[in-house]
Motif scaffolding. Structure first.
Motif, PDB file in Angstrom:
ATOM      1  N   SER A 136       0.849  -1.185   0.000  1.00 47.08           N
ATOM      2  CA  SER A 136       0.000   0.000   0.000  1.00 47.08           C
ATOM      3  C   SER A 136       0.890   1.241   0.000  1.00 47.08           C
ATOM      4  O   SER A 136       2.017   1.208   0.511  1.00 47.08           O
ATOM      5  N   TYR A 137       0.387   2.327  -0.586  1.00 46.38           N
ATOM      6  CA  TYR A 137       1.151   3.576  -0.649  1.00 46.38           C
ATOM      7  C   TYR A 137       0.441   4.669   0.159  1.00 46.38           C
ATOM      8  O   TYR A 137      -0.798   4.765   0.155  1.00 46.38           O
ATOM      9  N   ARG A 138       1.276   5.497   0.830  1.00 45.31           N
ATOM     10  CA  ARG A 138       0.757   6.645   1.578  1.00 45.31           C
ATOM     11  C   ARG A 138       1.419   7.912   1.044  1.00 45.31           C
ATOM     12  O   ARG A 138       2.631   7.976   0.869  1.00 45.31           O
ATOM     13  N   GLU A 171      -4.138   7.459   0.739  1.00 48.40           N
ATOM     14  CA  GLU A 171      -3.692   6.073   0.866  1.00 48.40           C
ATOM     15  C   GLU A 171      -4.383   5.223  -0.181  1.00 48.40           C
ATOM     16  O   GLU A 171      -5.575   5.409  -0.465  1.00 48.40           O
ATOM     17  N   GLU A 173      -4.046   1.036  -2.198  1.00 53.94           N
ATOM     18  CA  GLU A 173      -3.332  -0.216  -2.434  1.00 53.94           C
ATOM     19  C   GLU A 173      -2.686  -0.179  -3.811  1.00 53.94           C
ATOM     20  O   GLU A 173      -3.233   0.404  -4.755  1.00 53.94           O
TER      21      GLU A 173
END
Length: 763
Positions: A136-138, A171, A173
């Protein structure tokens, strides 16, 4: 259980003040039904909780074990081994469940480790499944607009990525980003990570068995006076002190609204801050039941049954254990759901044979285990059925259970009319079809009225056997003493016990004659005959052969519910729980399939099957009718089923059981010896008989004798049946007799012993 060492010398030196642990190791070999003592390593000192799963060295392997509690001291003269570590993804098992496993092992003559296996999904125990995590990216940018403007035309894809991340809340995925922006966004993602604009992490992802399903909340219906009275009885037991609660048996005719009572009772328990378990007997019932539960309780419902993938089952188990849900719906194994604070256990269709585990051991009955779990946790047990097991109704008649009756269908809809058709008369009239004239006429009328029908036959395949008319031999399985079934779809013979298949012979393998004849009918042939008689009708078949793929049960039932199917053909999986308002006709193609089995429950099983499948008709506005085809129209169980008269059936059957000392007037233990060498099996069966006699077994010992299925999966079978009135005494005496002669009774290592306490069948 006696305390033992951790299997091996040469372990670490025991220091002063060391902690010792008792561990039940996950191994079921002979002689391992005991607790083993291990040294607690410094890293785990003071951290272990009873019920925690650990890894331990055992012999030359590392095994899973359950930490039961501390040992006061180490065995003298033994070099202990250390616990290797915890299973971090699996939380501790609640203490009442560990107690329940001990009870199950004792009650069903099993080992404690075998019973502990029931408490954990098998793939988790074997460490074949873990929590699913995904990338996942934030977003890690203070002023996204400024950075996007700065990137401008120089790096438009990077700008697009940052804009997207801001739009979805910062956020997302990885898989969703790639799906929304295309695979080519992988390069800009890499740049954004290098520059620190995005931060990558791993997040847990639930494998959701309900993914993509839409559920519309439904308000509770108005209860009938009978339902309200029944609910008041349940409420009285729920608020009673735990030691004074009686299990409740709801004896309600089909369509009387038992499920609504379950939902209301669960709502009451949840208001008390406690959890509920509801068991259903068949996977085929699960979709409809879960839909109703989720429509009422939403995300509070978890599900446990064998049709789930390993990942789905593990994730549902974890949700239950973490307390994220308050309701579990599932098949028999859900009785061991890892809830704490259970307040209610419901068993729908409590008479069903599928609540009995056959193998692997312990051969437990979910109804009896549920009763013990309810006792341990101060919960209420509620049983429901239109055709209760004789044992359950006997307990209600003698005051052990509280009996609640629902004698009328919801909205006072009439019970369907039932006609018994004598198939001997059909033959005399020249009708050799599998359908009687009455059934054909009823099908004509039903299809013409654009209504739906269900046809039931408890045999799958096309022909049930192939016979040589010269020598009279049926084509049998090479591994089992049973006739093979012909399947038209794959044009082969199949054994429904061991799954062996063979081509269809053109000559008799015994005498060489070409006079081969296909006889008997299964669901496959019923389906073909329907398509021939009614080429315009939409026909579906529901049996083991058509429901092997995941989701196939639900798919067939959804088509039937959506009126995309006119006639549903099936085996026992269509006989209960299904509620389709447009079904006005039920046909029982042959009621005799279970009636002639060499088993003391044959009449009860037949009555239940016919009554349950008849109850699928007339559940909507239009009245229903049932055609039951039989060669024994005067049989007491069929006459009672035709009148929907459980009390008449019970009165007749209970007299027969009492005269012959069968359940509910006695308990039974079924011992089956099996092996590839018949002589060794016979000799071992005799040795077991002598062991029980010399050990002072106080009940009846019937046998040894060849089992009704004398050969199964290549193994010869002999059996003994033990009878007595006190099951605790019986199991204790059997366990003591075998313990006194550990292993010496077995005349060949190839001979296996299976033990079934209170068997549902002695075939």
């Amino acid at each position: 259980m006696r305390e033992r060492d951790g299997m091996g010398a040469g372990g670490p030196r025991v220091e002063a003040g060391a902690e010792f642990a008792q561990v039940a190791v996950d191994v079921t070999a002979e002689g391992t039904d005991k607790l083993f003592t291990y040294l607690v390593p410094r890293s785990l000192a003071g951290r272990l909780q009873p019920g925690q799963w650990v890894r331990v060295p055992f012999g030359h392997q590392r095994m899973v074990g359950l930490y039961v509690g501390p040992a006061e001291r180490a065995p003298e003269g033994v070099a202990l081994k250390e616990i290797a570590g915890l299973l971090p993804e699996i939380p501790p098992i609640p203490a009442p469940l560990v107690q329940l496993a001990r009870w199950t092992a004792d009650r069903y003559l099993s080992t404690f480790p075998a019973a502990l296996r029931l408490l954990l999904p098998p793939e988790a125990r074997r460490q074949e499944v873990r929590t699913l995590t995904i990338t996942s990216y934030r977003l890690n940018v203070d002023d996204v607009e400024a950075l996007v403007e700065q990137l401008g035309r120089r790096a438009p894809r990077q700008a697009e990525l940052l804009t997207y991340m801001a739009r979805v809340g910062g956020e997302a995925e990885r898989a969703q980003v790639l799906a929304d922006l295309g695979e080519s966004i992988a390069g800009p993602i890499k740049v954004a990570l290098e520059k620190g604009w995005l931060v990558a992490g791993r997040v847990a992802r639930r494998r959701d068995p309900f993914a993509g399903e839409q559920v519309i909340p439904t308000p509770p219906p108005v209860l009938t006076p009978e339902q309200q009275q029944a609910l008041d009885s349940i409420r009285q037991e729920l608020i009673a002190p735990p030691g004074f609660r009686q299990p409740v048996l709801i004896h309600g005719v089909t369509g009387s609204g038992k499920t609504e009572l379950y939902l209301r009772a669960i709502a009451m328990v949840r208001e008390m801050g406690r959890n509920a378990i509801c068991l259903v007997p068949e996977i085929s019932l699960t979709p409809q039941m879960i839909q109703r539960f989720r429509a009422r309780f939403g995300g509070e419902v978890a599900v446990l049954h064998s049709a789930l993938s390993a990942g789905e089952k593990f994730d549902e188990w974890q949700r239950i254990r973490r307390g994220e849900v308050s309701i579990v719906v599932g098949a028999r194994s859900a009785v061991f759901a890892p809830f704490e604070n259970v307040g209610l256990i419901i068993i729908d269709e409590e008479h069903e044979q599928s609540y009995k585990q056959e193998s692997p051991p312990p051969a437990y009955h979910a109804r009896e285990v549920a009763a013990e779990r309810a006792r341990l946790e101060g919960a209420l047990l509620v049983l429901g059925s239109a055709t209760p097991a004789l044992e359950s109704f006997h307990l209600a008649r003698t005051g052990v259970y509280r009996l609640v009756s629902l004698d009328h269908r919801v909205d006072d809809r009439p019970m369907p009319s039932v006609t018994l058709v004598d198939m001997r008369e059909e033959l005399r009239a020249g009708n050799r079809s599998i359908f009687s004239r009455a059934l054909v006429e009823a099908l004509d009328q039903t299809l013409a009225a654009r209504e739906q029908a269900i046809l039931f036959l408890n045999r799958r395949g096309y022909n049930t056997f192939i016979l040589c008319r010269t020598c009279g031999e049926a084509i049998q399985c090479v591994s089992c003493a049973v006739a093979m079934t012909y399947h038209l779809g794959d044009d082969h013979l199949a054994c429904h016990y061991c799954d062996h298949t063979a081509p269809v012979p053109t000559v008799c393998p015994k005498c060489g004659s070409k006079a081969i004849r296909h006889l008997g009918a299964g669901t496959e042939r019923v389906e073909e005959e329907l398509r021939r008689l009614y080429p315009g009708a939409r026909v579906a078949r529901m049996d083991v052969d058509t429901t092997r793929r995941k989701g196939s049960h639900a798919a067939i039932l959804k088509r039937f519910a959506n009126r995309e199917v006119d006639v549903l053909v099936g085996t026992q999986m269509i006989t209960k729980g299904l509620d389709f308002p447009d079904v006005t006709l039920v046909g029982v193609v042959l009621a005799d399939t279970s009636l002639n089995l060499p088993d003391f429950r044959a009449a009860e099983r037949t009555f239940q099957l016919v009554t349950q499948v008849a109850g699928r008709a007339g559940r909507g506005e239009r009245p229903g009718r049932v055609i039951v085809q039989t060669y024994q129209p005067d049989h007491a169980s069929l006459l009672a089923a035709a009148e929907h008269d459980y009390h008449r059936f019970f009165a007749e059957e209970v007299k027969f059981r009492e005269q012959l000392d069968y359940p509910p007037f006695a308990h039974m233990i079924h011992l089956v010896l099996s092996g590839e060498e018949e002589a060794a099996v016979i000799e071992t069966a005799r040795a077991v008989h002598q062991l029980l006699v010399s050990g002072g077994f106080s009940g009846q010992i019937l046998g040894p004798a060849p089992a009704p299925l004398a050969k199964l999966r290549g193994r010869y079978r002999h059996h003994l049946v033990l009878k007595g009135t006190d099951i605790g005494t019986m199991t204790a005496e059997v366990r003591a007799a075998f313990a006194a002669r550990r292993g010496t009774w077995r005349k060949s290592r190839s001979v296996a012993l299976s033990v079934d306490v209170d068997p549902m069948s002695i075939l």
